[in-house]
Motif scaffolding. Structure first.
Motif, PDB file in Angstrom:
ATOM      1  N   ARG A   1      10.108  -1.839   1.493  1.00  0.00           N
ATOM      2  CA  ARG A   1       9.067  -0.897   1.898  1.00  0.00           C
ATOM      3  C   ARG A   1       8.052  -0.628   0.793  1.00  0.00           C
ATOM      4  NH1 ARG A   1      11.990   4.103   3.363  1.00  0.00           N
ATOM      5  NH2 ARG A   1       9.936   4.890   3.888  1.00  0.00           N
ATOM      6  N   GLY A   2       8.340  -1.083  -0.438  1.00  0.00           N
ATOM      7  CA  GLY A   2       7.411  -0.872  -1.547  1.00  0.00           C
ATOM      8  C   GLY A   2       7.342   0.572  -2.000  1.00  0.00           C
TER       9      GLY A   2
ATOM     10  N   GLY B   1      -0.402   4.472   1.745  1.00  0.00           N
ATOM     11  CA  GLY B   1       0.081   3.477   0.795  1.00  0.00           C
ATOM     12  C   GLY B   1      -0.840   3.418  -0.406  1.00  0.00           C
TER      13      GLY B   1
ATOM     14  N   THR C   1       3.977   1.046  -4.040  1.00  0.00           N
ATOM     15  CA  THR C   1       3.469  -0.235  -4.527  1.00  0.00           C
ATOM     16  C   THR C   1       2.948  -1.081  -3.381  1.00  0.00           C
ATOM     17  OG1 THR C   1       5.694  -1.172  -4.427  1.00  0.00           O
ATOM     18  CG2 THR C   1       4.973  -0.280  -6.556  1.00  0.00           C
ATOM     19  N   ARG C   2       3.045  -0.600  -2.164  1.00  0.00           N
ATOM     20  CA  ARG C   2       2.592  -1.350  -0.992  1.00  0.00           C
ATOM     21  C   ARG C   2       1.352  -0.684  -0.404  1.00  0.00           C
ATOM     22  NH1 ARG C   2       3.089   2.860   2.479  1.00  0.00           N
ATOM     23  NH2 ARG C   2       5.156   3.650   2.828  1.00  0.00           N
TER      24      ARG C   2
ATOM     25  N   HIS D   1       0.916   0.950   5.648  1.00  0.00           N
ATOM     26  CA  HIS D   1       1.558   0.177   6.715  1.00  0.00           C
ATOM     27  C   HIS D   1       0.585   0.037   7.878  1.00  0.00           C
ATOM     28  CE1 HIS D   1       4.555  -0.891   9.752  1.00  0.00           C
ATOM     29  NE2 HIS D   1       5.354  -1.205   8.749  1.00  0.00           N
TER      30      HIS D   1
END
Length: 189
Positions: free
Chosen positions: A88-89, A163, A112-113, A116
């Motif tokens: 999921r980061g 994110g 870090t992502r 979504h």
């Protein structure tokens, strides 16, 4: 001193400290807990055994839980270790204990992502402040950049996702029960 004796002393100190922090006299706590001032005085000073039927009303009156009043003072509950979810980061540090009276959880998250692609909804509200980096907050058709030093608050009934933007971002967030389940659980966004 035995472990039971140390815990007994710790509970007595917590009762007195919570009472004093609220600026209450023994009489005020007695009125709120339906115990006599002399009973409370003897409990705080160690001249009376603490019974469960006394602890519950004392905890309620002090605005805490019985669990929090009697939890161990050992060191293993001091260090907060991160939970890393590479898929999921997100790396999460839960800064508040489960079962806090307000039902809210405070967490630090390293994102870090990117946001979504699937927007989600759940009951409640989310609050976060960005400690470093920039967070992309998607609210329905809107995209909002929240930078370091800024904060966001929104109804989670609005379809949303968030994110990191252009590199890792750290946030400090407050989540109600539904937000905790959605954002910190294994199937969260």
């Amino acid at each position: 001193m035995t472990q039971d004796g140390e815990l007994d002393t710790l509970v007595r100190q917590r009762i007195r400290s919570l009472r004093v922090a609220r600026g209450w006299s023994l009489d005020e706590l007695a009125a709120r807990s339906y115990l006599s001032p002399s009973t409370l005085s003897r409990i705080e000073t160690g001249h009376r055994r603490i019974a469960l039927d006394q602890l519950a009303p004392i905890a309620r009156a002090l605005g805490t839980t019985l669990d929090q009043l009697v939890e161990s003072g050992r060191d293993e509950d001091v260090v907060i270790r991160p939970h890393r979810d590479d898929e999921r980061g997100i790396t999460t540090w839960l800064l508040s204990r489960e079962g806090n009276p307000a039902g809210m959880r405070v967490a630090k998250m390293l994102l870090t992502r990117p946001a979504h692609p699937a927007l989600r909804v759940h009951p409640g509200r989310d609050w976060f402040t960005v400690l470093s980096g920039t967070v992309v907050l998607r609210l329905a058709e809107r995209t909002v950049l929240v930078r370091a030093g800024e904060a966001a608050e929104f109804s989670t009934m609005v379809p949303h996702a968030f994110g990191a933007a252009g590199g890792p971002a750290e946030i400090l967030c407050i989540l109600d029960h539904d937000g905790e389940r959605t954002h910190l659980g294994p199937a969260g966004d």
